[in-house]
Design a protein around this motif. Structure first.
Motif: not given
Lengths: 379, 321
Positions: B135-139, B167-168, B173-174
């Motif tokens: 998914s986009g966030g994992w990429k 969330q992603a 950023w964390a």
């Protein structure tokens, strides 16, 4: 508004969009214009399946009036060009093996005297028959040319000597390919064509694919250097090329019963040089092309003249001088001579050295050019 | 404080078009610097010049102590650059992608390193999945992991969270803050205001020119903008919006749901212009400080006024050039 099953406006809208895109892609557009012109020039002018002026060596142990008459008649016929007017048997053999001449014609001692006596002396014609198409017309007209030549000279008091049948007993040796099998010529040549097309197309796509998918940017910020990039991209294809050679050589042996007369190791070394040259060419296309489509077009516009002008499809000696000149700068031309020489004639390194050298020079030049063109930045 | 990036007068032209004009930027080591600006303002071009992908036409500077003109190779070794477009191999698995980049950087113990990285990301169980299927966030998280495998000292991120869910983005950023705490310097371009506010400092670029640079509060203060907020029912706000638009003394009117942000660089003129509307029925006025977005839009409007609309339009899209 009704949704008709076919809308002219929708069709026109799509068509217009296609034309606009076509115009933007200048590379594709110029290919579409230049490819027909190139084909016209190649098929229309360069290709000739009735080769003339074939280089010939003469072993003349006679030096009599009749041998001179036959030699000059051969030249006048247009099929034969006397390259080596009077050579030893050894020298003639070397010339034929290296591919410098297509025919050797040997006159026995006392040829003229025995013609005059009506003894029908033997006349030996040896042809390099690796490419049957190159020699068939010249050989077919041979007996008529000789008969006509002697016929003209057997006049006056000698007219009684004019035999009912041939004045000489003609012996034809089709060297390297006694049965005149076309496969002998085509199958080893296929090694060159298959290697060339796979290597050029695959490498041409390799770098372009990185660029098109956006992975090039990530590669460029890594410490990879141009030479590493080039070698890393092409080495897998070298291995694939070697597998292809093995397949064709096995098929040549098992399916077409073509003998491998020369040294396999020498053949492999030559194949590697040829593969290297083609990969360097593919790499250049890869650098120049913006998209994979363009890379594909460049590759095919290189492959077509290679196949047509190298002597793979049509006899090299049948082409006009300019086309032969173009053929000389194509790696495939030199490789075909090498591979046919090794497989069919059993050529060793000395016989093929000048073609191998030409391949090496082409390789070096193209590789240097491609390293120069490769850019480490995006500008 | 030592500077990770220190450049001045940086200029890049593509043909006639000036994409980056006389840009000077200092980023202290260990800081997260947000790089903001409208599309086509030269953010990507600047990032590419900093990591040696593009040669600047003018200006000079140092990146991690190396000259950006002559020592591009040394900079490349210590910089992690994450491109705007996903630049891992979609037809390689997650594990193969990381292993490739680890080997290219000549890192030792590739297998262990890749395993550690994947375990930290929680991707170890999905290691043989093709990168294309993420998914986009994992990429984005995987691309970030690939960028920091070789432990760079500077990260250049080009819109790393475009099209990624909140969330992603928060996780991303964390991670950036953890890396910065370890001493890594980050220059990250973004269009999201909430992300800009997570940065230690921000630099705002418009049409190739650096407009402002500093902390969020400094940037808001430097805009010299005074804002007022009008809240009310949508119909009343719509009428008010129409009435205020183009009114002398009002430089900015922007709708925000059930409120309007009205602003001007001249507080007195704004007060005078708004006086007749202060008692409009259903509208409640409150004097809120300008948001970061208000400040940016105001800054950009300022450039457009001084440079002229035409030039601004002409440079749109330069970012992808």
């Amino acid at each position: 508004m009704v949704d008709r099953w076919f809308s002219v406006r929708r069709w026109l809208a799509l068509m217009l969009k296609e034309f606009i895109q076509m115009r933007r892609d200048r590379m594709t557009f110029s290919m579409m214009i230049s490819v027909p012109l190139m084909q016209l020039a190649l098929f229309g002018f360069a290709v000739n399946s009735d080769p003339k002026h074939l280089p010939t060596a003469i072993i003349d142990a006679d030096h009599g009036p009749f041998s001179r008459a036959v030699i000059s008649a051969l030249e006048v016929s247009g099929y034969y060009r006397i390259e080596a007017p009077n050579v030893s048997e050894q020298e003639a053999d070397r010339l034929l093996s290296a591919g410098s001449v297509q025919f050797i014609i040997s006159f026995p001692p006392d040829f003229s005297r025995r013609v005059a006596r009506g003894e029908r002396p033997p006349l030996l014609v040896e042809a390099d028959a690796t490419d049957p198409a190159a020699t068939s017309n010249a050989l077919g007209s041979l007996s008529a040319i000789i008969a006509a030549a002697l016929d003209r000279d057997l006049r006056g008091p000698l007219a009684v000597l004019k035999p009912a049948d041939q004045p000489v007993s003609l012996t034809l040796h089709r060297r390297y390919n006694p049965e005149g099998v076309t496969q002998y010529n085509v199958v080893p040549g296929l090694i060159g064509v298959v290697l060339s097309s796979t290597m050029v197309i695959m490498t041409a796509m390799a770098v372009t694919r990185e660029r098109e998918r956006g992975t090039m940017e990530a590669l460029l910020v890594t410490p990879i250097r141009p030479l590493e990039m080039m070698l890393g991209k092409i080495t897998p294809y070298i291995l694939i090329g070697l597998v292809q050679i093995a397949i064709i050589l096995l098929a040549a042996r098992l399916l077409f019963t073509i003998p491998l007369r020369g040294d396999l190791l020498l053949l492999m070394v030559c194949c590697l040089v040829f593969i290297g040259t083609n990969l360097a060419i593919g790499f250049i296309f890869s650098i120049m092309a913006r998209t994979q489509l363009q890379a594909m077009q460049m590759a095919s516009s290189f492959l077509m003249p290679s196949i047509l002008l190298s002597g793979f499809m049509f006899p090299y000696r049948g082409m006009p001088g300019w086309a032969q000149g173009l053929g000389e700068v194509l790696p495939l031309t030199h490789f075909l001579r090498i591979v046919r020489g090794i497989v069919l004639k059993g050529n060793g390194l000395p016989d093929i050295s000048h073609d191998l050298l030409a391949l090496g020079v082409l390789w070096l030049g193209i590789a240097l050019l491609s390293l120069r063109l490769y850019r480490k930045t995006l500008d | 404080m030592s500077m990770a990036i220190s450049v001045s007068g940086l200029t890049k032209r593509f043909g006639e078009r000036v994409v980056v004009n006389d840009l000077s930027l200092n980023v202290p080591a260990g800081q997260i610097m947000g790089f903001l600006g409208p599309n086509g303002s030269g953010k990507t071009t600047t990032l590419r010049m900093l990591c040696g992908l593009l040669t600047p036409d003018g200006g000079q500077g140092r990146c991690l102590g190396h000259d950006i003109r002559t020592e591009a190779a040394a900079i490349k070794r210590q910089v992690g650059y994450m491109t705007q477009k996903f630049s891992l191999y979609e037809d390689l698995s997650i594990q193969e992608n990381l292993a490739f980049f680890a080997r290219v950087h000549g890192l030792p113990k590739v297998g262990v390193l890749v395993r550690e990285t994947l375990e930290r990301l929680g991707l170890w169980s999905r290691r043989s999945q093709l990168a294309a299927h993420l998914s986009g966030g994992w990429k984005q998280r995987l691309a970030l992991a690939a960028c920091i495998l070789h432990r760079p000292r500077l990260l250049l991120l080009d819109e790393p969270t475009a099209g990624v869910d909140p969330q992603a983005r928060r996780d991303f950023w964390a991670e950036l803050h953890r890396l910065a705490a370890d001493g890594l310097t980050v220059l990250v371009s973004t269009h999201y205001m909430d992300e800009a506010e997570r940065c230690h400092g921000i630099a705002y670029l418009a049409y190739g020119t650096l407009l402002t640079c500093g902390t969020v509060d400094q940037v808001v203060a430097s805009s010299g903008l005074t804002t007022t907020r009008a809240s009310g029912p949508p119909e009343a706000l719509a009428r008010l919006h129409q009435a205020l638009h183009g009114l002398a003394g009002v430089e900015m009117v922007a709708p925000f749901g059930r409120a309007l942000h009205v602003g001007s660089s001249d507080a007195q003129a704004l007060g005078a212009a708004l006086a007749p509307f202060r008692h409009t029925p259903d509208i409640v006025w409150s004097d809120d400080p300008p948001s970061l977005e208000d400040a940016f839009i105001h800054l950009m409007a300022g450039v457009t006024r001084t440079q002229g609309q035409g030039q601004g339009q002409g440079q749109a899209g330069a970012e992808h050039g």
